[in-house]
Design a protein around this motif. Structure first.
Motif, short mmCIF file in Angstrom:
data_model
loop_
_atom_site.label_atom_id
_atom_site.label_comp_id
_atom_site.label_asym_id
_atom_site.label_seq_id
_atom_site.Cartn_x
_atom_site.Cartn_y
_atom_site.Cartn_z
N ALA A 58 -8.15 -39.01 9.61
CA ALA A 58 -7.08 -39.55 9.55
C ALA A 58 -6.38 -39.89 10.67
CB ALA A 58 -6.23 -39.00 8.52
N ALA A 59 -6.79 -39.32 11.73
CA ALA A 59 -5.98 -39.47 12.96
C ALA A 59 -6.20 -40.65 13.91
CB ALA A 59 -6.33 -38.19 13.93
N ASP A 60 -5.27 -41.04 14.23
CA ASP A 60 -5.12 -42.21 15.26
C ASP A 60 -5.58 -41.77 16.81
OD1 ASP A 60 -4.60 -44.47 13.53
OD2 ASP A 60 -2.78 -43.24 13.42
N VAL A 61 -5.36 -40.78 16.97
CA VAL A 61 -5.28 -40.12 18.31
C VAL A 61 -5.69 -38.72 17.95
CG1 VAL A 61 -4.05 -39.58 20.48
CG2 VAL A 61 -3.76 -41.60 19.62
N LEU A 62 -6.76 -38.10 18.80
CA LEU A 62 -7.08 -36.71 18.90
C LEU A 62 -6.95 -36.04 20.20
CD1 LEU A 62 -8.02 -34.27 17.33
CD2 LEU A 62 -10.08 -34.92 17.73
N ALA A 107 -12.01 -42.72 25.07
CA ALA A 107 -12.07 -41.38 25.52
C ALA A 107 -11.22 -41.45 26.84
CB ALA A 107 -13.17 -40.72 25.74
N VAL A 108 -10.02 -40.60 26.94
CA VAL A 108 -9.04 -40.33 28.29
C VAL A 108 -9.25 -38.77 28.40
CG1 VAL A 108 -6.91 -40.69 29.03
CG2 VAL A 108 -7.96 -42.58 27.49
N CYS A 109 -9.29 -38.53 29.73
CA CYS A 109 -9.16 -37.03 30.05
C CYS A 109 -7.98 -36.89 30.90
CB CYS A 109 -10.40 -36.77 30.92
SG CYS A 109 -11.99 -36.55 29.93
N ILE A 110 -7.20 -35.96 30.33
CA ILE A 110 -5.98 -35.79 31.10
C ILE A 110 -6.07 -34.04 31.32
CG2 ILE A 110 -4.57 -37.32 30.14
CD1 ILE A 110 -3.36 -35.16 28.24
N ILE A 111 -5.17 -33.63 32.32
CA ILE A 111 -4.70 -32.33 32.54
C ILE A 111 -3.27 -32.34 32.40
CG2 ILE A 111 -4.70 -30.02 34.09
CD1 ILE A 111 -7.31 -30.65 32.81
N THR A 138 -1.94 -47.41 24.39
CA THR A 138 -1.35 -46.56 23.17
C THR A 138 -1.08 -45.19 24.01
OG1 THR A 138 -2.49 -47.88 21.53
CG2 THR A 138 -1.98 -45.32 20.99
N VAL A 139 -2.37 -44.92 24.80
CA VAL A 139 -2.33 -43.39 25.25
C VAL A 139 -1.31 -43.32 26.46
CG1 VAL A 139 -3.82 -41.87 26.92
CG2 VAL A 139 -4.92 -43.15 25.06
N ASP A 140 -1.00 -44.40 27.04
CA ASP A 140 -0.09 -44.38 28.16
C ASP A 140 1.55 -44.22 27.56
OD1 ASP A 140 -1.97 -44.76 29.99
OD2 ASP A 140 -1.32 -46.81 30.52
N GLU A 141 1.53 -44.87 26.28
CA GLU A 141 3.08 -44.64 25.82
C GLU A 141 3.12 -43.50 24.94
OE1 GLU A 141 3.17 -49.64 25.05
OE2 GLU A 141 3.00 -48.33 23.21
#
Ligand SMILES: NC(=O)C1=CN([C@@H]2O[C@H](COP(=O)(O)OP(=O)(O)OC[C@H]3O[C@@H](n4cnc5c(N)ncnc54)[C@H](O)[C@@H]3O)[C@@H](O)[C@H]2O)C=CC1
Ligand SMILES: O=C(O)[C@@H]1CCC=N1
Length: 253
Positions: A58-62, A107-111, A138-141
């Motif tokens: 159900a998630a748009d982002v995880l 897929a986006v990787c962050i620390i 979407t990730v940036d926002e």
């Protein structure tokens, strides 16, 4: 937007707190390892949805905030939808490793760092072609709500992640030492912590807002023949710069 958070330890709970300041808590779907009394108390405080299975369809982002060694195994046992964007906050995990498990997902990787809890994080983001332009937007926002994004190529992601992600602990040690010295000189502990933290906050704000090099800022504090230069020389005598350099290189090793 429904936002999943897999793992609710120090990083996961910091992301949850930051997101809860900007999004409806009921849109946050959280899965910890087990449903502990501490996690239940946290759920009551924030009001997020507590999942009992690794089902984020159900998630748009995880957001993934699980321990590094177990992450790939955990992700293989995790269900997402085709459109779910995976944001890994796990040190050492690459976009390619995530896409190996979820080939059709962005897929986006962050620390990130712990100050995301108060929407003042510094978030190192690996630039890669593992997200569609629309998903990257979407990730940036989303991440912009949690703090400042520093997007760098994969070759620099490690060192940015080390300074941003581990750095708060180094600054915490510095604040603790400042406070101890203040207490040694007669100040009460509570005031000592308040002074140390607000001084660090103000110094960082000044550096960021003016864009001034820290050595120039230091020169503005060191009055000729004054007390600060004696303290700066004292730091050099005890190898402060070398100690910081060593700490970063050890953490980045
Ligand atoms: N703590 C920090 O400041 C930062 C941590 N990270 C990354 O965040 C990740 C977690 O680190 P911390 O939060 O510090 O560790 P932590 O030990 O506080 O949290 C890890 C969480 O993962 C949970 N977990 C373990 N197995 C699980 C499973 N099968 N399903 C769901 N949850 C599971 C644990 O119960 C725990 O709550 C690591 O990969 C680390 O590299 C990244 C940047 C900064
Ligand atoms: O200590 C760690 O491994 C994690 C990654 C960056 C900050 N904390």
């Amino acid at each position: 937007m429904k936002i999943g958070i897999l793992g609710a330890g120090h990083m996961g709970s910091s992301i949850i707190r930051g997101l809860a300041n900007c999004y409806s808590a009921t849109d946050l779907l959280v899965k910890g390892h087990r449903v502990t009394p501490e996690l239940q108390a946290f759920q009551r405080e924030i009001g997020f949805q507590l999942l009992t299975e690794n089902d984020f369809s159900a998630a748009d982002v995880l957001f993934v905030t699980t321990p590094a060694p177990a992450t790939q195994t955990i992700l293989r046992a995790t269900n997402v939808a085709n459109h779910t964007i995976i944001i890994s906050a796990v040190q050492g995990i690459t976009p390619a490793q995530i896409q190996d498990i979820f080939p059709t997902n962005s897929a986006v990787c962050i620390i990130p760092n712990i100050p995301v809890a108060v929407n003042a994080g510094c978030i190192a983001m690996t630039k890669a072609d593992a997200a569609t332009p629309a998903d990257q937007k979407t990730v940036d926002e989303l991440l912009a709500q949690l703090g400042t994004i520093v997007a760098v190529p994969a070759t620099n992601a490690g060192i940015v992640g080390t300074v941003a992600g581990c750095g708060p602990a180094f600054v915490d040690v510095f604040m603790s030492a400042l406070a101890d010295a203040a207490v040694q000189n007669g100040l009460d502990r509570k005031t000592a912590y308040q002074v140390a933290a607000s001084m660090v906050f103000g110094s960082a704000k000044l550096a960021l807002e003016t864009g001034t090099n820290p050595d120039v800022l230091k020169d503005q504090v060191t009055s000729p023949g004054g007390s600060t230069i004696k303290g700066v020389v004292g730091l050099d005598e005890k190898g402060f710069r070398n100690a910081v350099n060593h700490a970063v290189n050890q953490a980045n090793g």
